[in-house]
Design a protein around this motif. Structure first.
Motif, mmCIF file in Angstrom:
data_model
loop_
_atom_site.group_PDB
_atom_site.id
_atom_site.type_symbol
_atom_site.label_atom_id
_atom_site.label_comp_id
_atom_site.label_asym_id
_atom_site.label_seq_id
_atom_site.Cartn_x
_atom_site.Cartn_y
_atom_site.Cartn_z
ATOM 1 N N ASP A 1 42.490 44.075 43.617
ATOM 2 C CA ASP A 1 41.201 44.372 44.225
ATOM 3 C C ASP A 1 40.859 43.323 45.293
ATOM 4 O O ASP A 1 41.473 42.243 45.364
ATOM 5 N N VAL B 1 39.025 42.331 31.886
ATOM 6 C CA VAL B 1 38.108 42.711 32.960
ATOM 7 C C VAL B 1 37.312 41.487 33.398
ATOM 8 O O VAL B 1 37.264 40.469 32.715
ATOM 9 N N THR C 1 34.311 45.097 35.624
ATOM 10 C CA THR C 1 35.219 45.700 36.596
ATOM 11 C C THR C 1 36.632 45.158 36.419
ATOM 12 O O THR C 1 36.837 44.056 35.906
ATOM 13 N N THR C 2 37.597 45.947 36.869
ATOM 14 C CA THR C 2 38.994 45.548 36.761
ATOM 15 C C THR C 2 39.517 45.056 38.102
ATOM 16 O O THR C 2 38.946 45.342 39.157
#
Length: 368
Positions: free
Chosen positions: A25, A117, A122-123
């Motif tokens: 991400d 997480v 969120t990951t």
């Protein structure tokens, strides 16, 4: 900007690590992107693999990473692109334990280190199909060529630090040495018995040498590990296959018992022997990862006059303790590098096999 990486992914309990391409991400303002140079293989990783520590799957494990900072979030201070860093456990920084210097006992420790997480749920990773892969293991997931790390759990290294070796300082070595120096606060002249001479136990022995302990007793079932313990500073060794630990320690200490003990095995029979081996009023640190359902008798504590401490990460503050260990190493007083056997990242299966057989004390996976 997202980043592509190669990672060893665990899909099922007792399953293999599968090498896959993953996408990281975008980093958040408090995060950094680290190009992993090398990462230690720890018993905790294997405990997750075998289901002894429950975790959501699929997941990228690895929590003794070290590498080079490639990108820095807008809110990060004290770190810059190109810095060498070691990565340690995650902590929130604002709970009552964190603000009093006890980050190893962060009230959010399990959520930040095991859940896979970020703190907001969120990951950080997806696979080639865009499906979620759990990351953020111990705030890093360093069984990968790159990792997203909160700047809080990154430790800037000196320019001359051997970045390919220092990863284990973030967990296993820190846990062993820190348990002796911080959790138990072993004073000069004390007697210490250490059960289990893996990476954590041998690090505890090196910590006892640094502390100035004058009687340092290593216990194991592998003769070659006991010889290694002697080279690192153990004054006595006990082969628990053929010798009674409690009886031998009592003989060594003139019938008083050891002042302190460290158990790295999480085996109830071994802990029972340590209780019998220690003096009235002694402190015993228990740091091994037990299998599910393992218990010890209440009588080992009640009425024993001894304190059993469940020490975590050696009560360390990584930002200060890791530099202290490096300084001791540079001065020739903390030879942690002697524990390490290096493997190419794609040799992870061999590293695991050698670790489980005892051939390797601390396997370190080096990235391509």
């Amino acid at each position: 900007m997202t980043t592509n990486a190669r990672a060893a992914v665990l899909h099922e309990v007792d399953g293999p690590f599968v090498f896959e391409d993953v996408t990281l991400d975008d980093i958040r303002p408090s995060e950094i992107l680290v190009k992993i140079v090398a990462t230690g293989l720890c018993h905790t990783d294997l405990a997750v693999q075998h289901g002894h520590i429950p975790a959501a799957l699929p997941i990228v494990l690895g929590h003794e990473g070290a590498g080079i900072v490639e990108s820095v979030g807008d809110g990060v201070t004290g770190l810059s692109v190109g810095d060498r860093v070691a990565v340690s456990f995650a902590s929130c920084g604002h709970c009552r334990n964190c603000v009093t210097g006890k980050a190893a006992y962060c009230l959010n420790f399990m959520a930040l280190n095991i859940a896979g997480v970020r703190a907001d749920g969120t990951t950080t990773l997806t696979d080639a199909d865009g499906s979620v892969v759990r990351g953020s293991f111990f705030g890093q997931s360093s069984f990968a060529t790159h990792a997203i790390v909160d700047a809080r759990n990154a430790v800037k290294l000196p320019d001359d630090a051997p970045v390919e070796l220092v990863g284990p300082l973030g967990c296993g070595v820190q846990t062993g040495a820190g348990t002796v120096l911080n959790s138990l606060e072993v004073p000069a002249g004390a007697s210490v018995v250490v059960a289990g001479t893996g990476a954590v136990g041998l690090s505890a022995i090196m910590g006892a040498v640094v502390a100035g302990a004058t009687t340092i007793i290593a216990v194991d079932i592998l003769p070659e590990r006991l010889e290694f313990a002697k080279r690192l500073g153990a004054t006595h060794t006990i082969d628990s296959r053929t010798e009674n630990t409690a009886e031998i320690v009592q003989q060594i200490t003139g019938g008083i018992g050891a002042d302190f003990a460290v158990d790295t095995t999480a085996v109830p029979a071994v802990i029972e022997q340590l209780v019998g081996a220690t003096a009235f009023g002694a402190k015993i640190a228990v740091v091994g990862v037990p299998k599910p359902g393992v218990e010890i008798p209440l009588g080992l504590v009640s009425g024993s006059g001894k304190t059993l401490v469940g020490a975590i990460e050696g009560d360390a503050v990584p930002q200060t303790f890791i530099p202290e260990m490096l300084a001791l190493h540079a001065a020739g007083k903390f030879p942690f590098d002697q524990l390490i056997t290096q493997y190419a990242f794609d040799q992870i299966d061999q590293a695991i096999a050698d670790t489980q057989s005892g051939k390797a004390v601390k396997a370190v996976l080096v990235m391509p």
